[in-house]
Design a protein around this motif. Structure first.
Motif, mmCIF file in Angstrom:
data_model
loop_
_atom_site.group_PDB
_atom_site.id
_atom_site.type_symbol
_atom_site.label_atom_id
_atom_site.label_comp_id
_atom_site.label_asym_id
_atom_site.label_seq_id
_atom_site.Cartn_x
_atom_site.Cartn_y
_atom_site.Cartn_z
ATOM 1 N N GLY A 306 30.714 -13.279 34.446
ATOM 2 C CA GLY A 306 31.011 -13.553 33.043
ATOM 3 C C GLY A 306 31.394 -15.010 32.881
ATOM 4 N N ASN A 307 31.327 -15.489 31.638
ATOM 5 C CA ASN A 307 31.669 -16.885 31.357
ATOM 6 C C ASN A 307 32.800 -16.970 30.349
ATOM 7 O OD1 ASN A 307 30.891 -19.763 31.823
ATOM 8 N ND2 ASN A 307 30.757 -19.735 29.593
ATOM 9 N N GLN A 308 33.759 -17.848 30.647
ATOM 10 C CA GLN A 308 34.860 -18.117 29.738
ATOM 11 C C GLN A 308 34.806 -19.601 29.382
ATOM 12 O OE1 GLN A 308 38.002 -14.721 31.268
ATOM 13 N NE2 GLN A 308 38.401 -16.821 31.840
ATOM 14 N N ALA A 309 34.082 -19.910 28.315
ATOM 15 C CA ALA A 309 33.984 -21.295 27.863
ATOM 16 C C ALA A 309 35.275 -21.692 27.167
ATOM 17 C CB ALA A 309 32.799 -21.460 26.916
ATOM 18 N N VAL A 310 35.528 -23.003 27.122
ATOM 19 C CA VAL A 310 36.630 -23.545 26.336
ATOM 20 C C VAL A 310 36.019 -24.372 25.215
ATOM 21 C CG1 VAL A 310 38.731 -24.920 26.355
ATOM 22 C CG2 VAL A 310 38.050 -23.665 28.416
ATOM 23 N N LEU A 311 36.476 -24.136 23.991
ATOM 24 C CA LEU A 311 35.986 -24.894 22.845
ATOM 25 C C LEU A 311 36.580 -26.299 22.909
ATOM 26 C CD1 LEU A 311 34.357 -24.805 20.197
ATOM 27 C CD2 LEU A 311 36.470 -24.095 19.043
ATOM 28 N N LEU A 312 35.729 -27.314 23.070
ATOM 29 C CA LEU A 312 36.178 -28.685 23.330
ATOM 30 C C LEU A 312 35.506 -29.641 22.351
ATOM 31 C CD1 LEU A 312 35.813 -28.598 27.220
ATOM 32 C CD2 LEU A 312 37.954 -28.402 25.920
ATOM 33 N N LYS A 313 36.323 -30.462 21.724
ATOM 34 C CA LYS A 313 35.819 -31.425 20.748
ATOM 35 C C LYS A 313 34.843 -32.391 21.414
ATOM 36 C CE LYS A 313 37.422 -34.636 17.176
ATOM 37 N NZ LYS A 313 38.614 -35.254 16.547
ATOM 38 N N ASP A 314 33.703 -32.599 20.761
ATOM 39 C CA ASP A 314 32.648 -33.511 21.219
ATOM 40 C C ASP A 314 32.023 -33.079 22.533
ATOM 41 O OD1 ASP A 314 33.008 -35.109 18.970
ATOM 42 O OD2 ASP A 314 34.540 -36.329 19.953
ATOM 43 N N TYR A 337 31.569 -14.226 27.767
ATOM 44 C CA TYR A 337 32.688 -13.287 27.650
ATOM 45 C C TYR A 337 33.715 -13.777 26.635
ATOM 46 C CZ TYR A 337 36.702 -10.539 29.503
ATOM 47 O OH TYR A 337 37.795 -9.718 29.657
ATOM 48 N N TYR A 338 34.223 -14.978 26.823
ATOM 49 C CA TYR A 338 35.190 -15.569 25.906
ATOM 50 C C TYR A 338 34.785 -16.987 25.531
ATOM 51 C CZ TYR A 338 38.842 -12.033 26.974
ATOM 52 O OH TYR A 338 39.566 -10.877 27.107
ATOM 53 N N ILE A 339 35.183 -17.409 24.335
ATOM 54 C CA ILE A 339 35.337 -18.823 23.988
ATOM 55 C C ILE A 339 36.826 -19.003 23.720
ATOM 56 C CG2 ILE A 339 34.830 -20.683 22.375
ATOM 57 C CD1 ILE A 339 32.230 -19.231 21.664
ATOM 58 N N PHE A 340 37.485 -19.792 24.544
ATOM 59 C CA PHE A 340 38.910 -20.034 24.368
ATOM 60 C C PHE A 340 39.140 -21.243 23.470
ATOM 61 C CE2 PHE A 340 39.578 -17.764 28.498
ATOM 62 C CZ PHE A 340 40.473 -16.824 28.012
ATOM 63 N N HIS A 341 40.024 -21.093 22.512
ATOM 64 C CA HIS A 341 40.489 -22.255 21.759
ATOM 65 C C HIS A 341 41.321 -23.112 22.712
ATOM 66 C CE1 HIS A 341 41.124 -24.361 17.993
ATOM 67 N NE2 HIS A 341 42.383 -24.567 18.377
ATOM 68 N N ALA A 342 41.068 -24.419 22.728
ATOM 69 C CA ALA A 342 41.777 -25.302 23.654
ATOM 70 C C ALA A 342 43.275 -25.267 23.379
ATOM 71 C CB ALA A 342 41.240 -26.731 23.531
ATOM 72 N N LYS A 343 44.033 -25.233 24.448
ATOM 73 C CA LYS A 343 45.491 -25.142 24.325
ATOM 74 C C LYS A 343 46.101 -26.534 24.137
ATOM 75 C CE LYS A 343 45.308 -21.154 27.353
ATOM 76 N NZ LYS A 343 43.865 -21.273 27.630
ATOM 77 N N GLN A 344 47.304 -26.543 23.591
ATOM 78 C CA GLN A 344 48.014 -27.799 23.331
ATOM 79 C C GLN A 344 48.742 -28.244 24.600
ATOM 80 O OE1 GLN A 344 47.913 -29.552 20.543
ATOM 81 N NE2 GLN A 344 46.947 -28.134 19.120
ATOM 82 N N VAL A 345 47.938 -28.621 25.611
ATOM 83 C CA VAL A 345 48.482 -29.071 26.896
ATOM 84 C C VAL A 345 48.652 -30.590 26.849
ATOM 85 C CG1 VAL A 345 48.080 -29.162 29.386
ATOM 86 C CG2 VAL A 345 47.329 -27.165 28.076
ATOM 87 N N LYS A 346 49.730 -31.076 27.417
ATOM 88 C CA LYS A 346 49.993 -32.516 27.414
ATOM 89 C C LYS A 346 48.803 -33.281 27.976
ATOM 90 C CE LYS A 346 55.022 -32.841 27.520
ATOM 91 N NZ LYS A 346 56.203 -33.347 28.254
ATOM 92 N N GLY A 347 48.384 -34.318 27.243
ATOM 93 C CA GLY A 347 47.302 -35.171 27.694
ATOM 94 C C GLY A 347 45.917 -34.679 27.359
ATOM 95 N N THR A 348 45.812 -33.547 26.652
ATOM 96 C CA THR A 348 44.486 -32.997 26.336
ATOM 97 C C THR A 348 44.266 -32.842 24.832
ATOM 98 O OG1 THR A 348 45.155 -30.662 26.401
ATOM 99 C CG2 THR A 348 44.567 -31.683 28.504
ATOM 100 N N GLY A 349 45.132 -33.441 24.025
ATOM 101 C CA GLY A 349 45.039 -33.236 22.579
ATOM 102 C C GLY A 349 43.734 -33.687 21.970
ATOM 103 N N HIS A 350 43.046 -34.662 22.612
ATOM 104 C CA HIS A 350 41.778 -35.161 22.057
ATOM 105 C C HIS A 350 40.647 -34.158 22.203
ATOM 106 C CE1 HIS A 350 42.109 -36.294 26.265
ATOM 107 N NE2 HIS A 350 40.803 -36.395 26.339
ATOM 108 N N VAL A 352 41.175 -30.869 21.338
ATOM 109 C CA VAL A 352 41.504 -29.719 20.493
ATOM 110 C C VAL A 352 40.769 -29.812 19.155
ATOM 111 C CG1 VAL A 352 43.353 -28.443 19.350
ATOM 112 C CG2 VAL A 352 43.747 -29.483 21.599
ATOM 113 N N THR A 353 40.093 -28.748 18.800
ATOM 114 C CA THR A 353 39.367 -28.639 17.537
ATOM 115 C C THR A 353 40.220 -27.878 16.527
ATOM 116 O OG1 THR A 353 38.362 -26.500 18.020
ATOM 117 C CG2 THR A 353 37.220 -28.444 18.850
ATOM 118 N N SER A 354 39.747 -27.775 15.313
ATOM 119 C CA SER A 354 40.383 -26.879 14.355
ATOM 120 C C SER A 354 39.949 -25.444 14.641
ATOM 121 C CB SER A 354 39.993 -27.254 12.927
ATOM 122 O OG SER A 354 38.631 -26.943 12.691
ATOM 123 N N VAL A 355 40.783 -24.501 14.261
ATOM 124 C CA VAL A 355 40.415 -23.086 14.388
ATOM 125 C C VAL A 355 39.212 -22.772 13.507
ATOM 126 C CG1 VAL A 355 41.219 -20.711 14.025
ATOM 127 C CG2 VAL A 355 42.761 -22.416 15.025
#
Length: 425
Positions: A306-314, A337-350, A352-355
Protein backbone atom coordinates in the motif's frame (compact mmCIF):
# COMPACT_ATOMS: atom_id res chain seq x y z
CA UNK A 1 -33.44 14.01 -10.41
CA UNK A 2 -32.62 11.43 -13.07
CA UNK A 3 -29.53 11.76 -15.23
CA UNK A 4 -31.69 12.03 -18.33
CA UNK A 5 -35.45 12.33 -18.84
CA UNK A 6 -36.60 8.80 -19.52
CA UNK A 7 -38.93 8.35 -22.50
CA UNK A 8 -42.49 7.40 -21.60
CA UNK A 9 -43.76 4.07 -22.72
CA UNK A 10 -41.65 1.44 -24.44
CA UNK A 11 -38.05 2.44 -25.24
CA UNK A 12 -36.57 1.14 -28.45
CA UNK A 13 -33.09 -0.31 -28.70
CA UNK A 14 -32.08 2.67 -30.85
CA UNK A 15 -33.27 5.16 -28.22
CA UNK A 16 -31.31 3.30 -25.53
CA UNK A 17 -28.20 3.42 -27.69
CA UNK A 18 -28.61 7.16 -28.34
CA UNK A 19 -28.98 7.84 -24.61
CA UNK A 20 -25.88 5.74 -23.93
CA UNK A 21 -23.82 7.53 -26.57
CA UNK A 22 -24.80 10.96 -25.21
CA UNK A 23 -23.79 9.85 -21.74
CA UNK A 24 -20.46 8.42 -22.97
CA UNK A 25 -19.66 11.70 -24.73
CA UNK A 26 -20.47 13.63 -21.57
CA UNK A 27 -18.21 11.37 -19.48
CA UNK A 28 -15.34 11.77 -21.92
CA UNK A 29 -15.69 15.53 -21.69
CA UNK A 30 -15.37 15.30 -17.90
CA UNK A 31 -11.70 14.27 -18.17
CA UNK A 32 -10.62 16.34 -21.16
CA UNK A 33 -8.54 18.62 -18.91
CA UNK A 34 -6.62 15.62 -17.55
CA UNK A 35 -6.17 14.03 -20.97
CA UNK A 36 -4.61 17.28 -22.24
CA UNK A 37 -2.00 17.38 -19.50
CA UNK A 38 -1.31 13.81 -18.37
CA UNK A 39 1.52 13.17 -20.82
CA UNK A 40 3.28 16.29 -19.56
CA UNK A 41 3.45 14.80 -16.04
CA UNK A 42 6.55 12.63 -16.32
CA UNK A 43 6.96 9.34 -14.49
CA UNK A 44 10.16 7.61 -13.48
CA UNK A 45 9.80 5.35 -16.50
CA UNK A 46 9.99 8.44 -18.73
CA UNK A 47 13.27 9.42 -17.04
CA UNK A 48 15.04 6.08 -17.53
CA UNK A 49 17.63 7.33 -20.03
CA UNK A 50 18.38 10.49 -18.03
CA UNK A 51 18.69 8.53 -14.80
CA UNK A 52 21.06 6.07 -16.43
CA UNK A 53 23.34 8.90 -17.53
CA UNK A 54 23.28 10.42 -14.04
CA UNK A 55 23.97 6.99 -12.56
CA UNK A 56 27.17 6.68 -14.59
CA UNK A 57 28.22 10.15 -13.48
CA UNK A 58 27.63 9.35 -9.80
CA UNK A 59 29.38 5.98 -10.05
CA UNK A 60 32.38 7.72 -11.61
CA UNK A 61 32.48 10.14 -8.64
CA UNK A 62 32.76 7.19 -6.26
CA UNK A 63 34.87 4.92 -8.49
CA UNK A 64 32.07 2.33 -8.34
CA UNK A 65 30.87 -0.41 -10.65
CA UNK A 66 27.49 -1.95 -11.37
CA UNK A 67 27.85 -4.56 -8.62
CA UNK A 68 28.48 -1.77 -6.11
CA UNK A 69 25.44 0.13 -7.33
CA UNK A 70 23.15 -2.86 -6.87
CA UNK A 71 24.42 -3.46 -3.31
CA UNK A 72 22.15 -1.71 -0.82
CA UNK A 73 24.93 -1.55 1.76
CA UNK A 74 27.09 0.32 -0.75
CA UNK A 75 24.16 2.66 -1.41
CA UNK A 76 23.78 3.28 2.32
CA UNK A 77 27.49 3.87 2.89
CA UNK A 78 27.73 6.32 -0.01
CA UNK A 79 24.70 8.49 0.73
CA UNK A 80 25.37 11.99 -0.55
CA UNK A 81 25.54 14.54 2.25
CA UNK A 82 28.26 16.82 0.89
CA UNK A 83 26.82 20.10 -0.47
CA UNK A 84 29.83 20.64 -2.72
CA UNK A 85 29.45 17.23 -4.34
CA UNK A 86 25.74 17.85 -4.90
CA UNK A 87 26.64 21.26 -6.29
CA UNK A 88 29.00 19.69 -8.83
CA UNK A 89 26.41 17.10 -9.88
CA UNK A 90 23.72 19.77 -10.26
CA UNK A 91 25.92 22.68 -11.42
CA UNK A 92 24.62 24.81 -8.55
CA UNK A 93 25.56 28.40 -7.89
CA UNK A 94 27.74 29.02 -4.78
CA UNK A 95 24.88 30.89 -3.08
CA UNK A 96 22.63 27.85 -3.40
CA UNK A 97 25.34 25.58 -1.97
CA UNK A 98 25.83 27.98 0.94
CA UNK A 99 22.11 27.71 1.73
CA UNK A 100 22.33 23.91 1.84
CA UNK A 101 25.29 24.18 4.20
CA UNK A 102 23.37 26.50 6.53
CA UNK A 103 20.43 24.13 6.78
CA UNK A 104 22.75 21.15 7.17
CA UNK A 105 24.21 22.69 10.31
CA UNK A 106 20.79 22.41 11.95
CA UNK A 107 19.08 19.49 10.22
CA UNK A 108 20.73 16.33 8.97
CA UNK A 109 20.34 15.40 5.33
CA UNK A 110 21.46 12.49 3.16
CA UNK A 111 20.43 11.22 -0.28
CA UNK A 112 21.04 7.68 -1.53
CA UNK A 113 23.01 7.52 -4.80
CA UNK A 114 19.97 5.88 -6.42
CA UNK A 115 17.59 8.68 -5.41
CA UNK A 116 20.25 11.20 -6.40
CA UNK A 117 19.77 10.06 -10.01
CA UNK A 118 16.17 11.24 -9.69
CA UNK A 119 17.16 14.46 -7.93
CA UNK A 120 19.78 15.34 -10.51
CA UNK A 121 17.31 14.53 -13.30
CA UNK A 122 14.99 17.13 -11.77
CA UNK A 123 15.44 20.89 -11.55
CA UNK A 124 16.22 22.84 -8.39
CA UNK A 125 12.87 23.33 -6.69
CA UNK A 126 11.24 20.50 -8.64
CA UNK A 127 8.98 17.89 -7.00
CA UNK A 128 11.72 15.32 -6.39
CA UNK A 129 14.36 17.88 -5.52
CA UNK A 130 12.17 19.44 -2.82
CA UNK A 131 11.80 16.13 -0.99
CA UNK A 132 15.53 15.46 -0.81
CA UNK A 133 17.59 18.68 -0.83
CA UNK A 134 17.71 21.07 2.15
CA UNK A 135 15.80 24.31 1.67
CA UNK A 136 16.72 27.54 3.44
CA UNK A 137 13.07 27.79 4.54
CA UNK A 138 13.71 24.92 6.94
CA UNK A 139 15.37 27.46 9.22
CA UNK A 140 11.88 28.83 9.95
CA UNK A 141 11.25 26.49 12.85
CA UNK A 142 7.69 27.43 13.67
CA UNK A 143 5.64 24.34 14.41
CA UNK A 144 6.15 21.41 16.75
CA UNK A 145 8.88 18.87 17.43
CA UNK A 146 6.32 16.11 18.06
CA UNK A 147 2.89 17.15 16.76
CA UNK A 148 1.43 13.68 17.31
CA UNK A 149 2.60 13.59 20.95
CA UNK A 150 4.28 10.22 20.43
CA UNK A 151 6.26 10.69 23.63
CA UNK A 152 2.94 10.77 25.52
CA UNK A 153 1.50 7.68 23.77
CA UNK A 154 4.35 5.28 24.61
CA UNK A 155 3.20 2.89 27.33
CA UNK A 156 6.37 0.77 26.95
CA UNK A 157 9.85 1.28 25.46
CA UNK A 158 9.74 1.43 21.65
CA UNK A 159 5.92 1.42 21.57
CA UNK A 160 3.52 4.04 20.24
CA UNK A 161 -0.14 3.26 20.86
CA UNK A 162 -2.97 5.48 19.64
CA UNK A 163 -5.71 2.92 18.88
CA UNK A 164 -7.49 0.10 20.73
CA UNK A 165 -6.25 -2.92 18.75
CA UNK A 166 -2.95 -1.91 17.14
CA UNK A 167 0.35 -0.25 17.85
CA UNK A 168 3.76 0.71 16.51
CA UNK A 169 7.18 -0.66 17.35
CA UNK A 170 9.74 2.03 16.52
CA UNK A 171 12.93 0.11 15.67
CA UNK A 172 15.45 2.63 14.29
CA UNK A 173 16.17 6.26 13.43
CA UNK A 174 17.97 5.27 10.23
CA UNK A 175 16.67 5.89 6.69
CA UNK A 176 18.08 5.47 3.22
CA UNK A 177 17.35 9.17 2.69
CA UNK A 178 16.36 11.87 5.17
CA UNK A 179 13.28 13.38 3.57
CA UNK A 180 12.88 17.10 4.10
CA UNK A 181 9.24 16.72 5.14
CA UNK A 182 9.90 14.00 7.74
CA UNK A 183 7.42 13.90 10.63
CA UNK A 184 10.02 12.36 12.98
CA UNK A 185 13.01 14.53 12.16
CA UNK A 186 13.44 15.11 15.90
CA UNK A 187 14.64 11.46 16.13
CA UNK A 188 17.18 11.55 13.30
CA UNK A 189 20.09 12.99 15.28
CA UNK A 190 23.58 12.79 13.82
CA UNK A 191 24.24 9.07 14.27
CA UNK A 192 22.28 6.12 12.86
CA UNK A 193 21.09 3.90 15.68
CA UNK A 194 18.83 0.87 15.79
CA UNK A 195 16.98 0.36 19.05
CA UNK A 196 18.70 -2.17 21.36
CA UNK A 197 17.37 -5.71 21.40
CA UNK A 198 16.39 -5.12 25.03
CA UNK A 199 13.89 -2.48 23.84
CA UNK A 200 12.46 -4.92 21.29
CA UNK A 201 12.01 -7.52 24.03
CA UNK A 202 10.19 -5.05 26.30
CA UNK A 203 7.95 -4.05 23.40
CA UNK A 204 7.19 -7.71 22.66
CA UNK A 205 6.37 -8.34 26.32
CA UNK A 206 3.91 -5.44 26.25
CA UNK A 207 2.20 -6.96 23.18
CA UNK A 208 2.05 -10.40 24.83
CA UNK A 209 0.42 -8.88 27.91
CA UNK A 210 -2.25 -7.02 25.94
CA UNK A 211 -4.30 -9.59 24.02
CA UNK A 212 -6.43 -6.95 22.28
CA UNK A 213 -3.43 -6.08 20.07
CA UNK A 214 -4.00 -7.84 16.76
CA UNK A 215 -2.01 -5.59 14.37
CA UNK A 216 1.63 -4.50 14.82
CA UNK A 217 3.40 -1.93 12.65
CA UNK A 218 7.21 -2.02 12.58
CA UNK A 219 8.55 1.37 11.61
CA UNK A 220 11.22 3.95 12.40
CA UNK A 221 13.07 5.67 10.71
CA UNK A 222 12.81 2.94 8.14
CA UNK A 223 12.10 -0.58 9.35
CA UNK A 224 13.94 -2.17 6.41
CA UNK A 225 17.18 -0.64 7.61
CA UNK A 226 17.28 -3.56 10.05
CA UNK A 227 19.29 -6.57 8.93
CA UNK A 228 17.55 -9.57 7.42
CA UNK A 229 18.47 -11.57 10.52
CA UNK A 230 16.94 -9.05 12.92
CA UNK A 231 13.77 -8.75 10.85
CA UNK A 232 13.48 -12.53 10.74
CA UNK A 233 13.80 -12.73 14.53
CA UNK A 234 11.35 -9.90 15.21
CA UNK A 235 8.70 -11.19 12.79
CA UNK A 236 9.16 -14.67 14.21
CA UNK A 237 8.56 -13.40 17.74
CA UNK A 238 5.37 -11.70 16.58
CA UNK A 239 4.28 -14.91 14.84
CA UNK A 240 4.56 -16.63 18.22
CA UNK A 241 2.05 -14.25 19.84
CA UNK A 242 -1.31 -15.88 19.18
CA UNK A 243 -3.43 -12.73 19.18
CA UNK A 244 -1.23 -10.89 16.64
CA UNK A 245 -3.03 -11.43 13.34
CA UNK A 246 -1.03 -9.24 10.94
CA UNK A 247 2.37 -7.57 10.76
CA UNK A 248 2.93 -4.32 8.94
CA UNK A 249 6.21 -2.70 7.91
CA UNK A 250 6.68 1.00 7.23
CA UNK A 251 9.40 1.72 4.67
CA UNK A 252 10.35 4.19 1.96
CA UNK A 253 13.29 2.18 0.59
CA UNK A 254 11.14 0.97 -2.32
CA UNK A 255 11.20 4.63 -3.40
CA UNK A 256 14.59 5.81 -2.16
CA UNK A 257 16.79 2.69 -2.35
CA UNK A 258 15.04 -0.22 -4.09
CA UNK A 259 18.30 -2.20 -4.03
CA UNK A 260 17.36 -3.08 -0.43
CA UNK A 261 14.59 -5.38 -1.71
CA UNK A 262 16.89 -8.36 -2.20
CA UNK A 263 15.94 -12.00 -2.79
CA UNK A 264 17.28 -12.72 0.70
CA UNK A 265 14.99 -10.11 2.29
CA UNK A 266 12.02 -11.41 0.30
CA UNK A 267 12.76 -14.95 1.51
CA UNK A 268 12.55 -13.68 5.09
CA UNK A 269 9.26 -11.87 4.51
CA UNK A 270 7.79 -14.89 2.76
CA UNK A 271 8.31 -16.94 5.95
CA UNK A 272 6.05 -14.71 8.06
CA UNK A 273 2.66 -14.15 6.40
CA UNK A 274 0.60 -12.08 6.46
CA UNK A 275 2.97 -9.13 5.98
CA UNK A 276 1.69 -5.76 4.75
CA UNK A 277 4.11 -3.07 3.62
CA UNK A 278 3.14 0.58 3.38
CA UNK A 279 5.55 2.77 1.48
CA UNK A 280 5.54 6.42 0.42
CA UNK A 281 5.54 7.44 -3.24
CA UNK A 282 4.74 11.16 -3.46
CA UNK A 283 5.18 11.93 -7.15
CA UNK A 284 4.90 9.99 -10.44
CA UNK A 285 8.62 10.59 -11.09
CA UNK A 286 9.36 8.26 -8.19
CA UNK A 287 7.63 5.38 -9.99
CA UNK A 288 10.68 4.02 -11.81
CA UNK A 289 11.58 0.72 -13.41
CA UNK A 290 13.76 -0.09 -10.37
CA UNK A 291 10.94 0.65 -7.93
CA UNK A 292 8.53 -1.45 -9.99
CA UNK A 293 10.98 -4.39 -9.96
CA UNK A 294 11.32 -4.10 -6.18
CA UNK A 295 7.53 -4.17 -5.82
CA UNK A 296 7.35 -7.21 -8.05
CA UNK A 297 9.85 -9.07 -5.86
CA UNK A 298 7.84 -8.26 -2.73
CA UNK A 299 4.55 -9.30 -4.31
CA UNK A 300 6.05 -12.62 -5.38
CA UNK A 301 7.00 -13.11 -1.72
CA UNK A 302 3.34 -12.70 -0.74
CA UNK A 303 3.63 -9.16 0.63
CA UNK A 304 0.62 -6.86 0.24
CA UNK A 305 1.65 -3.32 -0.78
CA UNK A 306 0.00 0.00 0.00
CA UNK A 307 1.02 3.63 -0.42
CA UNK A 308 0.78 6.45 2.10
CA UNK A 309 1.49 9.66 0.22
CA UNK A 310 1.98 12.98 1.99
CA UNK A 311 0.27 16.03 0.50
CA UNK A 312 3.18 18.44 -0.12
CA UNK A 313 3.10 21.95 -1.52
CA UNK A 314 4.71 22.22 -4.98
CA UNK A 315 5.24 18.46 -5.04
CA UNK A 316 1.83 16.84 -5.46
CA UNK A 317 -0.84 19.36 -4.40
CA UNK A 318 -2.43 19.17 -7.83
CA UNK A 319 -5.37 16.91 -8.74
CA UNK A 320 -3.80 15.84 -12.04
CA UNK A 321 -0.44 14.96 -10.45
CA UNK A 322 -2.11 12.97 -7.68
CA UNK A 323 -4.30 11.14 -10.17
CA UNK A 324 -1.29 10.26 -12.33
CA UNK A 325 0.60 9.07 -9.25
CA UNK A 326 -2.20 6.80 -8.06
CA UNK A 327 -2.81 5.36 -11.52
CA UNK A 328 0.90 4.60 -11.90
CA UNK A 329 0.95 2.93 -8.49
CA UNK A 330 -1.87 0.59 -9.50
CA UNK A 331 0.13 -0.35 -12.59
CA UNK A 332 2.94 -1.59 -10.35
CA UNK A 333 0.42 -3.23 -7.97
CA UNK A 334 0.67 -0.78 -5.09
CA UNK A 335 -2.72 0.21 -3.67
CA UNK A 336 -3.10 3.92 -2.84
CA UNK A 337 -4.10 3.81 0.82
CA UNK A 338 -3.75 7.25 2.41
CA UNK A 339 -2.98 10.83 1.49
CA UNK A 340 -1.73 12.44 4.69
CA UNK A 341 -2.11 16.14 5.27
CA UNK A 342 1.39 17.41 6.09
CA UNK A 343 1.94 17.89 9.80
CA UNK A 344 3.10 21.12 11.44
CA UNK A 345 6.61 19.81 12.15
CA UNK A 346 9.37 22.32 12.87
CA UNK A 347 11.24 23.25 9.71
CA UNK A 348 8.66 21.82 7.31
CA UNK A 349 6.06 24.60 7.19
CA UNK A 350 6.83 25.39 3.53
CA UNK A 351 5.38 21.98 2.60
CA UNK A 352 2.01 22.51 4.29
CA UNK A 353 -1.00 23.08 2.03
CA UNK A 354 -4.49 24.21 2.92
CA UNK A 355 -7.01 21.53 3.85
CA UNK A 356 -9.22 22.82 1.03
CA UNK A 357 -6.54 21.78 -1.48
CA UNK A 358 -6.70 18.24 -0.16
CA UNK A 359 -10.50 18.20 -0.34
CA UNK A 360 -10.37 19.48 -3.92
CA UNK A 361 -7.97 16.70 -4.87
CA UNK A 362 -10.33 14.10 -3.39
CA UNK A 363 -13.24 15.72 -5.28
CA UNK A 364 -11.28 15.36 -8.53
CA UNK A 365 -10.40 11.71 -7.86
CA UNK A 366 -13.74 10.20 -6.82
CA UNK A 367 -15.64 9.26 -9.97
CA UNK A 368 -12.93 10.61 -12.28
CA UNK A 369 -10.74 7.53 -11.88
CA UNK A 370 -10.94 3.97 -10.55
CA UNK A 371 -12.06 3.61 -6.96
CA UNK A 372 -8.85 1.62 -6.43
CA UNK A 373 -6.95 4.83 -7.23
CA UNK A 374 -8.79 6.85 -4.57
CA UNK A 375 -7.03 6.78 -1.18
CA UNK A 376 -8.43 8.27 2.02
CA UNK A 377 -7.41 11.85 2.80
CA UNK A 378 -6.28 11.91 6.42
CA UNK A 379 -5.47 14.56 9.00
CA UNK A 380 -3.58 13.22 11.99
CA UNK A 381 -5.31 14.83 14.95
CA UNK A 382 -2.83 16.73 17.15
CA UNK A 383 -1.69 15.29 20.48
CA UNK A 384 -1.96 11.68 19.40
CA UNK A 385 -5.71 11.43 18.89
CA UNK A 386 -5.33 9.53 15.64
CA UNK A 387 -6.17 9.61 11.95
CA UNK A 388 -9.27 11.55 10.97
CA UNK A 389 -10.65 11.15 7.43
CA UNK A 390 -11.59 14.33 5.60
CA UNK A 391 -14.02 14.09 2.68
CA UNK A 392 -15.84 16.37 0.28
CA UNK A 393 -19.41 16.85 1.39
CA UNK A 394 -21.67 14.33 -0.33
CA UNK A 395 -24.69 14.34 2.01
CA UNK A 396 -25.88 17.92 1.81
CA UNK A 397 -29.37 17.74 3.31
CA UNK A 398 -32.00 15.50 4.88
CA UNK A 399 -35.64 15.37 5.94
CA UNK A 400 -37.62 12.74 7.83
CA UNK A 401 -37.43 10.17 5.04
CA UNK A 402 -34.76 11.23 2.53
CA UNK A 403 -31.22 12.48 2.25
CA UNK A 404 -30.01 14.76 -0.53
CA UNK A 405 -26.83 13.41 -2.14
CA UNK A 406 -24.33 15.31 -4.22
CA UNK A 407 -22.84 12.94 -6.77
CA UNK A 408 -19.25 13.13 -8.02
CA UNK A 409 -20.61 15.25 -10.92
CA UNK A 410 -22.35 17.60 -8.45
CA UNK A 411 -25.82 16.37 -9.40
CA UNK A 412 -28.35 16.51 -6.57
CA UNK A 413 -30.21 13.27 -5.90
CA UNK A 414 -32.92 12.55 -3.33
CA UNK A 415 -32.44 9.12 -1.79
CA UNK A 416 -34.50 7.23 0.81
CA UNK A 417 -32.89 7.36 4.23
CA UNK A 418 -35.09 4.59 5.64
CA UNK A 419 -35.78 1.03 4.58
CA UNK A 420 -38.38 0.53 1.85
CA UNK A 421 -40.71 -1.26 4.29
CA UNK A 422 -40.93 1.87 6.45
CA UNK A 423 -41.53 4.13 3.47
CA UNK A 424 -44.47 2.04 2.22
CA UNK A 425 -46.61 2.70 5.37
Amino acid sequence: MALYPMPRGEVTAQEKREISLRRAAELKKRIEDYLRIKDQISTGFDLTATMEAKKKEIMACFGAGENDWQDWRWQLKHRISDPDLLGRLMHLEPEYIDGIKKVGRRFRWAISPYYATLVTSDRPGGPVWRQAVPDIRELDISGYEDPMAEEFTSPAPGITRRYPDRLIINVTNQCAMYCRHCQRRRNIGEVDRHKPVAVFKEALDYIRNNPEIRDVLITGGDALMLSDQMLDWLLGELDGIGHVEIKRIGTRVIVTMPQRITPQLCAVLEKHPPVYINTQFNHPREVTAEAAAACDRLIRAGVVLGNQAVLLKDVNNDPHVMKKLNQQLLRIRVRPYYIFHAKQVKGTGHFVTSVDEGIEIMDKLRGYTSGLAVPAYIINAPNGFGKTPVLPRYVIGRDDHHITLRTWEKRLIQYPSESSSKLVR
